[in-house]
Write a protein that holds these residues in place. Structure first.
Motif, PDB file in Angstrom:
ATOM      1  N   UNK A  52      11.056  22.926  68.450  1.00 51.73           N
ATOM      2  CA  UNK A  52      10.529  21.709  69.071  1.00 51.73           C
ATOM      3  C   UNK A  52      11.242  21.455  70.397  1.00 51.73           C
ATOM      4  N   UNK A  53      12.572  21.621  70.403  1.00 54.82           N
ATOM      5  CA  UNK A  53      13.351  21.393  71.624  1.00 54.82           C
ATOM      6  C   UNK A  53      12.889  22.321  72.745  1.00 54.82           C
ATOM      7  N   UNK A  54      12.557  23.556  72.395  1.00 52.21           N
ATOM      8  CA  UNK A  54      12.053  24.494  73.405  1.00 52.21           C
ATOM      9  C   UNK A  54      10.747  23.983  74.019  1.00 52.21           C
ATOM     10  N   UNK A  55       9.883  23.385  73.190  1.00 54.08           N
ATOM     11  CA  UNK A  55       8.634  22.808  73.710  1.00 54.08           C
ATOM     12  C   UNK A  55       8.931  21.619  74.623  1.00 54.08           C
ATOM     13  N   UNK A  56       9.959  20.854  74.281  1.00 57.58           N
ATOM     14  CA  UNK A  56      10.313  19.664  75.064  1.00 57.58           C
ATOM     15  C   UNK A  56      10.818  20.031  76.451  1.00 57.58           C
ATOM     16  N   UNK A  57      11.331  21.226  76.605  1.00 57.90           N
ATOM     17  CA  UNK A  57      11.837  21.645  77.920  1.00 57.90           C
ATOM     18  C   UNK A  57      10.713  21.746  78.955  1.00 57.90           C
ATOM     19  N   UNK A  58       9.468  21.804  78.483  1.00 53.06           N
ATOM     20  CA  UNK A  58       8.318  21.889  79.389  1.00 53.06           C
ATOM     21  C   UNK A  58       7.800  20.508  79.792  1.00 53.06           C
ATOM     22  N   UNK A  59       8.438  19.450  79.272  1.00 52.88           N
ATOM     23  CA  UNK A  59       7.949  18.087  79.454  1.00 52.88           C
ATOM     24  C   UNK A  59       8.681  17.407  80.610  1.00 52.88           C
ATOM     25  N   UNK A  60       7.930  16.644  81.424  1.00 48.33           N
ATOM     26  CA  UNK A  60       8.528  15.954  82.564  1.00 48.33           C
ATOM     27  C   UNK A  60       8.530  14.443  82.404  1.00 48.33           C
ATOM     28  N   UNK A  61       8.648  13.988  81.162  1.00 52.08           N
ATOM     29  CA  UNK A  61       8.703  12.551  80.883  1.00 52.08           C
ATOM     30  C   UNK A  61       9.928  12.268  80.019  1.00 52.08           C
ATOM     31  N   UNK A  62      10.348  10.995  79.906  1.00 53.77           N
ATOM     32  CA  UNK A  62      11.517  10.680  79.076  1.00 53.77           C
ATOM     33  C   UNK A  62      11.311  11.101  77.616  1.00 53.77           C
ATOM     34  N   UNK A  63      12.329  11.730  77.053  1.00 53.22           N
ATOM     35  CA  UNK A  63      12.299  12.122  75.637  1.00 53.22           C
ATOM     36  C   UNK A  63      13.413  11.363  74.917  1.00 53.22           C
ATOM     37  N   UNK A  64      13.038  10.641  73.872  1.00 55.48           N
ATOM     38  CA  UNK A  64      13.993   9.856  73.101  1.00 55.48           C
ATOM     39  C   UNK A  64      14.234  10.529  71.755  1.00 55.48           C
ATOM     40  N   UNK A  65      15.488  10.662  71.402  1.00 52.46           N
ATOM     41  CA  UNK A  65      15.833  11.235  70.104  1.00 52.46           C
ATOM     42  C   UNK A  65      15.873  10.111  69.068  1.00 52.46           C
ATOM     43  N   UNK A  66      15.010  10.188  68.078  1.00 55.15           N
ATOM     44  CA  UNK A  66      14.951   9.190  67.008  1.00 55.15           C
ATOM     45  C   UNK A  66      15.541   9.830  65.759  1.00 55.15           C
ATOM     46  N   UNK A  67      16.730   9.379  65.381  1.00 54.88           N
ATOM     47  CA  UNK A  67      17.439   9.964  64.235  1.00 54.88           C
ATOM     48  C   UNK A  67      17.113   9.132  62.994  1.00 54.88           C
ATOM     49  N   UNK A  68      16.225   9.658  62.175  1.00 58.64           N
ATOM     50  CA  UNK A  68      15.710   8.914  61.018  1.00 58.64           C
ATOM     51  C   UNK A  68      16.546   9.168  59.758  1.00 58.64           C
ATOM     52  N   UNK A  69      16.333   8.319  58.768  1.00 57.51           N
ATOM     53  CA  UNK A  69      16.948   8.415  57.436  1.00 57.51           C
ATOM     54  C   UNK A  69      18.447   8.149  57.478  1.00 57.51           C
ATOM     55  N   UNK A  70      18.871   7.216  58.351  1.00 61.13           N
ATOM     56  CA  UNK A  70      20.304   6.892  58.442  1.00 61.13           C
ATOM     57  C   UNK A  70      20.797   6.172  57.187  1.00 61.13           C
ATOM     58  N   UNK A  71      19.852   5.639  56.392  1.00 62.58           N
ATOM     59  CA  UNK A  71      20.232   4.961  55.151  1.00 62.58           C
ATOM     60  C   UNK A  71      20.780   5.935  54.109  1.00 62.58           C
ATOM     61  N   UNK A  72      20.640   7.247  54.390  1.00 63.76           N
ATOM     62  CA  UNK A  72      21.122   8.248  53.425  1.00 63.76           C
ATOM     63  C   UNK A  72      22.446   8.877  53.869  1.00 63.76           C
ATOM     64  N   UNK A  73      23.032   8.365  54.980  1.00 67.84           N
ATOM     65  CA  UNK A  73      24.167   9.041  55.602  1.00 67.84           C
ATOM     66  C   UNK A  73      25.421   8.177  55.693  1.00 67.84           C
ATOM     67  N   UNK A  74      26.593   8.837  55.621  1.00 68.57           N
ATOM     68  CA  UNK A  74      27.848   8.195  55.986  1.00 68.57           C
ATOM     69  C   UNK A  74      27.940   8.186  57.512  1.00 68.57           C
ATOM     70  N   UNK A  75      28.659   7.199  58.069  1.00 68.22           N
ATOM     71  CA  UNK A  75      28.706   7.037  59.518  1.00 68.22           C
ATOM     72  C   UNK A  75      29.237   8.287  60.239  1.00 68.22           C
ATOM     73  N   UNK A  76      30.300   8.885  59.719  1.00 73.82           N
ATOM     74  CA  UNK A  76      30.895  10.048  60.370  1.00 73.82           C
ATOM     75  C   UNK A  76      29.925  11.227  60.401  1.00 73.82           C
ATOM     76  N   UNK A  77      29.232  11.445  59.278  1.00 74.96           N
ATOM     77  CA  UNK A  77      28.251  12.535  59.214  1.00 74.96           C
ATOM     78  C   UNK A  77      27.095  12.287  60.188  1.00 74.96           C
ATOM     79  N   UNK A  78      26.715  11.010  60.323  1.00 75.15           N
ATOM     80  CA  UNK A  78      25.634  10.639  61.241  1.00 75.15           C
ATOM     81  C   UNK A  78      26.029  10.958  62.684  1.00 75.15           C
ATOM     82  N   UNK A  79      27.253  10.609  63.051  1.00 75.44           N
ATOM     83  CA  UNK A  79      27.736  10.882  64.408  1.00 75.44           C
ATOM     84  C   UNK A  79      27.736  12.378  64.708  1.00 75.44           C
ATOM     85  N   UNK A  80      28.145  13.170  63.725  1.00 75.12           N
ATOM     86  CA  UNK A  80      28.155  14.621  63.903  1.00 75.12           C
ATOM     87  C   UNK A  80      26.739  15.162  64.119  1.00 75.12           C
TER      88      UNK A  80
END
Length: 299
Positions: free
Chosen positions: A109-137
């Motif tokens: 997917x990231x390789x496809x995004x390299x062809x895009x000329x608009x803002x790309x936002x990373x949406x990190x989902x399912x944070x309710x299943x993670x410890x904070x340190x693991x999420x940061x990593x």
């Protein structure tokens, strides 16, 4: 609502590999159930447009099939749809699952995004299943791979931080017209939404017994004299054994699927519904172009 000076609008593609929560996110964003949601990968097959409108903005979300390595013609269609959605949009939401390590699918997917000329936002989902340190990593792993405009950790299921996604998009969208009426939340025909509702209930009830070898086609839809809506739909499978599973012992499974689907359809149509479901075998339908076209999988 007026779309005068200062009103913002734009199209936003929602991409990511299968089963990371794209559909759940869109349903949370528009606060309605339009997109099929299942714990099975690749549940979204057509590119679905959902619309968020308020006094200041209109955001047109394009939900896409999960980008994955295709194994049949249906899979190729799904991937083509996802990649096509990256063209002519004002922004892209790249949704990833916080509780899963970045893998080949994400990198594709990231390789496809390299062809895009608009803002790309990373949406990190399912944070309710993670410890904070693991999420940061997990976040750092993605930030090192692509220059994202911003990163938003969310839980689509719990609707945590959903408003921040909307606010972020508003800040980056250009001034523009209102593309759809205020009360419109999807461009999909009712028949397509109904077929997706039925398919969702099949996936929920049959678990791993029925993979994605199913399609649902609404054959007839009419209002009866008593005001109820009659809907006849055909469930297509690839093998006789799958037909048996969906029908169940003495028709119990089909009856349960119909009951659950009818409840959602009645909410959608705001009327009483008589749902008439049939099951047919069409061997290897996912590799037959004519059948795919009949079922609405068109580029």
């Amino acid at each position: 609502m007026n779309s005068g000076k200062g009103f913002k609008s734009g199209f936003v593609a929602v991409v990511g590999r299968p089963n990371v929560g794209k559909s759940t996110l869109i349903n949370a964003l528009i606060d309605d159930k339009i997109v099929i949601v299942s714990d099975k990968a690749q549940t979204t097959r057509n590119r679905i447009v959902c619309v968020y409108t308020d006094e200041k903005k209109q955001i047109v979300f394009m939900d896409t099939p999960g980008i994955h390595k295709p194994k049949h013609k249906l899979g190729e269609f799904m991937v083509d749809q996802a990649v096509d959605s990256l063209r002519e949009v004002e922004a892209v939401l790249f949704v990833v699952a916080a509780n899963e390590k970045r893998g080949p699918g994400d990198n594709f997917v990231i390789e496809q995004l390299r062809k895009v000329n608009v803002p790309v936002f990373l949406i990190v989902n399912k944070i309710d299943t993670m410890e904070k340190q693991d999420l940061l990593e997990a976040i750092v792993s993605y930030e090192n791979s692509y220059p994202f405009e911003a990163v938003v950790p969310i839980s689509a299921k719990e609707k945590d931080n959903i408003e921040e996604v909307v606010n972020l998009l508003e800040r980056h969208l250009p001034e523009g017209p209102k593309y759809f009426p205020d009360d419109m939340i999807t461009d999909q025909p009712e028949r397509l939404i109904i077929s997706d509702i039925v398919r969702e209930k099949i996936l929920l009830q049959t678990h791993d017994e029925i993979p994605h070898a199913i399609a649902v086609d609404v054959d007839e839809m009419k209002t009866r004299d008593d005001g109820t809506t009659y809907i006849r739909a055909t469930i297509y499978v690839e093998r006789d054994s799958q037909k048996g599973i969906i029908i169940g012992k003495q028709g119990a499974m089909l009856k349960l699927i119909g009951k659950q689907a009818r409840a959602d359809i009645e909410r959608l149509l705001a009327t009483k519904v008589f749902l008439d479901l049939w099951v047919k075998v069409k061997k290897d339908w996912r590799n037959k172009s004519g059948m795919l076209s009949e079922l609405g999988y068109r580029n």
